[in-house]
Design a protein around this motif. Structure first.
Motif, PDB file in Angstrom:
ATOM      1  N   ASN A   8       0.834  -1.217   0.000  1.00 22.17           N
ATOM      2  CA  ASN A   8       0.000   0.000   0.000  1.00 22.17           C
ATOM      3  C   ASN A   8       0.864   1.261   0.000  1.00 22.17           C
ATOM      4  N   ARG A   9       2.041   1.176  -0.511  1.00 23.52           N
ATOM      5  CA  ARG A   9       3.000   2.272  -0.422  1.00 23.52           C
ATOM      6  C   ARG A   9       2.438   3.605  -0.916  1.00 23.52           C
ATOM      7  N   GLU A  10       1.805   3.586  -2.031  1.00 24.96           N
ATOM      8  CA  GLU A  10       1.339   4.844  -2.640  1.00 24.96           C
ATOM      9  C   GLU A  10       0.243   5.521  -1.825  1.00 24.96           C
ATOM     10  N   LYS A  11      -0.528   4.655  -1.122  1.00 24.73           N
ATOM     11  CA  LYS A  11      -1.614   5.245  -0.327  1.00 24.73           C
ATOM     12  C   LYS A  11      -1.088   6.079   0.842  1.00 24.73           C
ATOM     13  N   PHE A  12       0.158   5.804   1.222  1.00 20.28           N
ATOM     14  CA  PHE A  12       0.741   6.602   2.289  1.00 20.28           C
ATOM     15  C   PHE A  12       1.250   7.961   1.782  1.00 20.28           C
ATOM     16  N   ASP A  13       1.226   8.145   0.507  1.00 24.57           N
ATOM     17  CA  ASP A  13       1.701   9.416  -0.077  1.00 24.57           C
ATOM     18  C   ASP A  13       0.568  10.158  -0.773  1.00 24.57           C
ATOM     19  N   ASP A  14      -0.594  10.113  -0.196  1.00 22.71           N
ATOM     20  CA  ASP A  14      -1.732  10.700  -0.920  1.00 22.71           C
ATOM     21  C   ASP A  14      -1.956  12.174  -0.587  1.00 22.71           C
ATOM     22  N   ALA A  15      -1.197  12.711   0.345  1.00 22.69           N
ATOM     23  CA  ALA A  15      -1.391  14.133   0.670  1.00 22.69           C
ATOM     24  C   ALA A  15      -0.770  15.010  -0.419  1.00 22.69           C
ATOM     25  N   SER A  16      -1.436  16.097  -0.712  1.00 22.80           N
ATOM     26  CA  SER A  16      -0.929  17.025  -1.746  1.00 22.80           C
ATOM     27  C   SER A  16      -0.429  18.319  -1.096  1.00 22.80           C
ATOM     28  N   PRO A  17       0.616  18.906  -1.609  1.00 26.59           N
ATOM     29  CA  PRO A  17       1.071  20.192  -1.075  1.00 26.59           C
ATOM     30  C   PRO A  17       0.043  21.277  -1.366  1.00 26.59           C
ATOM     31  N   PRO A  18      -0.002  22.286  -0.548  1.00 21.86           N
ATOM     32  CA  PRO A  18      -0.961  23.376  -0.819  1.00 21.86           C
ATOM     33  C   PRO A  18      -0.676  24.027  -2.173  1.00 21.86           C
ATOM     34  N   ASP A  19      -1.746  24.523  -2.761  1.00 19.64           N
ATOM     35  CA  ASP A  19      -1.625  25.087  -4.112  1.00 19.64           C
ATOM     36  C   ASP A  19      -0.629  26.253  -4.185  1.00 19.64           C
ATOM     37  N   ASN A  20      -0.540  27.002  -3.090  1.00 17.85           N
ATOM     38  CA  ASN A  20       0.301  28.209  -3.178  1.00 17.85           C
ATOM     39  C   ASN A  20       1.763  27.948  -2.818  1.00 17.85           C
ATOM     40  N   LEU A  21       2.113  26.663  -2.600  1.00 20.03           N
ATOM     41  CA  LEU A  21       3.492  26.392  -2.186  1.00 20.03           C
ATOM     42  C   LEU A  21       4.497  26.788  -3.273  1.00 20.03           C
TER      43      LEU A  21
END
Lengths: 187, 234
Positions: free
Chosen positions: B13-26
Motif C-alpha cells: 500500500n506504499r502509494e496510499k501513504f503518499d496521498d497528501a498534496s502540497p498546498p496550491d500556493n506552495l
C-alpha cells in the motif's frame, strides 16, 4: 581598465589626510561622498529629516573611525557600509524593520502564486519608480534598495540585515512584484 | 512474523501513504524565494541600471556639512558623545550643559595659550574686526551672526530660567572669548585663522548651550528650540 588596487587607492591622499585629522581633507572627502550617501539614506529612510540625522551621525562616525581604514577595500565601499549600517540602526530604533520582515505583515497579494506582474517600460520613469519605492513597506524598500541600487548581493544583505539569504531573496522578489503592481496601478 | 506482515502491508500500500498534496500556493512561495536570479535581469533591473545616476539627484542641505564639522570640533574638545543637534533625546537638566560649558572652558584655555593675550580692550574692537575681514570676510559675517543669535537666545533663556550658575558660566565664556578676540592681533599671522576658527567654535558652543537649555523648558517650546538649532550652521 581600473584594477582592484586602483579602487582601493581611490582618494588615498584624502584618506591619509583625514587620518591626520586634516580638516580640509575631511571637507573634501565629505564633498565627494555627501550626495551619493544622502541619496542612499533617502531611499532607505524615506524622509529627508531622518536622512539628515543619519548622515550627521554617520559622517562624524566615519571621521572618528577613519584611522582604522587600512585600504583593504575601497573608501567608497567602507563609507557606504557605515552609512547603510547607520540607516539600519535608525530603522531598528523606530521599530519598523522588525515587523516589516515578518512576512505576515506584507500584502496578501505578494503571497499569491500568480506570476509576478511584468514591468512595463512605458510605466517606468525615474520619478515614478522613486515614488513607487516610497510606497513599499520598509522591509521591501530596504532590500530592494540594497540589492538593485547599492549593488549588494543577497549574502551581503543577509549579513547587513541579520536575515537569511533565502529571506533576502524572497523579500526582494516580493518587493519587485509589489513595485510592479504599484507602477501598473494595481495597488 | 508480525513484522513481516507489516512490511508486506506497507509495501503493498506504499502509494496510499503518499496521498497528501502540497498546498496550491506552495510553488508561489518557492518561486518567490528562487526567482530573482542575478543573471536574468528584467525590464526593471535594466531600467535602473541604465538610469542609475538619475536616481541620485537629491543634494544634502548645506547646513548638514556645518553640523557635521561643528560636531567634530566638539569631539576634539572632549565632547565626543554629543548627539546630533536635530535629535532631541531627553537630557538631565543642567548637568550635561555644564559638561559642555566645562568642555568649552577647557578649549578656551587651550586656545588662549596660542597667543599672548593682553586683555580685552574695547578700543581694539574695530582693529580685530578689520583683521577678521582681512583673513576672510566670512569670518566677520559669521562672528556677527553668532553674536546676534547668542544675544537673542540668551534673552529667551533669561525670561524662563535665570539660573545664576548658568549665567555665571556663560559670563566666563564671554570673558574668555573676549580675551581670545583681543589676542588675535598678537599671535603670528599664520595662527590667526586657526584662532578665529576656535573662537567661532566657542560661539557655536555657547549658542548650543542656550538652545539646549531651551529644550529643557517645560512648555511646547522644545520643538521651536530644535527647529532653531537646525537653522544654525557654521
Amino acid at each position: 581598465m581600473p584594477t582592484a588596487a586602483d579602487y582601493r587607492d581611490t582618494h588615498r591622499e584624502l584618506v591619509l589626510g583625514c587620518q591626520q585629522k586634516d580638516r580640509k581633507c575631511q571637507r573634501e572627502l565629505y564633498g565627494h561622498y555627501a550626495k551619493p550617501m544622502y541619496n542612499i539614506c533617502l531611499r532607505m529612510l524615506k524622509h529627508s529629516h531622518d536622512a539628515e540625522d543619519v548622515m550627521q551621525v554617520a559622517f562624524v562616525d566615519i571621521f572618528r573611525k577613519i584611522d582604522t581604514f587600512n585600504f583593504d577595500a575601497s573608501i567608497s565601499a567602507w563609507i557606504k557600509r557605515i552609512i547603510v549600517n547607520r540607516c539600519i540602526d535608525h530603522l531598528k530604533k523606530r521599530r519598523l524593520l522588525t515587523t516589516d520582515y515578518d512576512a505576515r505583515q506584507h500584502d496578501i497579494a505578494s503571497e499569491e502564486p500568480d506570476p509576478a506582474p511584468a514591468f512595463s517600460a512605458q510605466n517606468m520613469t525615474v520619478d515614478r519608480v522613486r515614488k513607487g519605492m516610497m510606497q513599499l513597506s520598509e522591509g521591501y524598500r530596504v532590500v530592494l534598495s540594497l540589492y538593485i541600487f547599492e549593488g549588494y548581493d543577497h549574502e551581503e544583505i543577509s549579513h547587513i540585515l541579520g536575515i537569511s539569504v533565502g529571506t533576502s531573496k524572497s523579500q526582494f522578489s516580493r518587493a519587485k512584484k509589489r513595485l510592479a503592481q504599484i507602477l501598473n496601478n494595481k495597488q | 512474523m508480525a513484522n513481516d506482515k507489516l512490511e508486506d502491508f506497507l509495501l503493498n500500500n506504499r502509494e496510499k501513504f503518499d496521498d497528501a498534496s502540497p498546498p496550491d500556493n506552495l510553488w508561489g512561495r518557492i518561486e518567490g524565494a528562487i526567482a530573482p536570479e542575478d543573471d536574468e535581469p528584467d525590464a526593471f533591473d535594466t531600467f535602473v541600471a541604465t538610469n542609475r545616476d538619475a536616481f541620485d539627484d537629491a543634494t544634502p542641505p548645506p547646513r548638514l556639512e556645518g553640523q557635521i564639522f561643528a560636531q567634530l570640533r566638539g569631539a576634539r574638545a572632549g565632547a565626543s558623545t554629543a548627539p546630533p543637534l536635530r535629535v532631541s533625546h531627553s537630557r538631565k537638566r543642567l548637568l550635561p550643559m555644564m559638561g559642555v560649558a566645562a568642555s568649552a572652558l577647557v578649549l578656551i584655555v587651550a586656545a588662549f595659550l596660542l597667543g599672548n593675550s593682553q586683555g580685552y580692550r574695547t578700543a581694539e574692537h574695530d582693529l580685530v574686526a578689520t583683521e577678521l575681514q582681512r583673513i576672510s570676510p566670512d569670518y566677520l559675517e559669521t562672528e556677527q551672526f553668532y553674536q546676534r543669535e547668542i544675544e537673542a537666545q540668551f534673552t529667551k533663556v533669561k525670561q524662563v530660567n535665570n539660573d545664576p550658575q548658568l549665567v555665571a558660566d556663560l559670563k566666563e565664556i564671554d570673558l574668555a572669548t573676549a580675551e581670545i578676540r583681543a589676542s588675535l592681533l598678537d599671535v603670528p599671522e599664520s595662527q590667526r585663522a586657526e584662532l578665529v576658527e576656535e573662537m567661532i567654535r566657542i560661539y557655536r558652543t555657547k549658542l548650543d548651550i542656550l538652545l539646549r537649555v531651551q529644550r529643557q523648558f517645560p512648555s511646547g517650546s522644545k520643538k521651536a528650540a530644535a527647529n532653531q538649532a537646525n537653522e544654525h550652521e557654521l
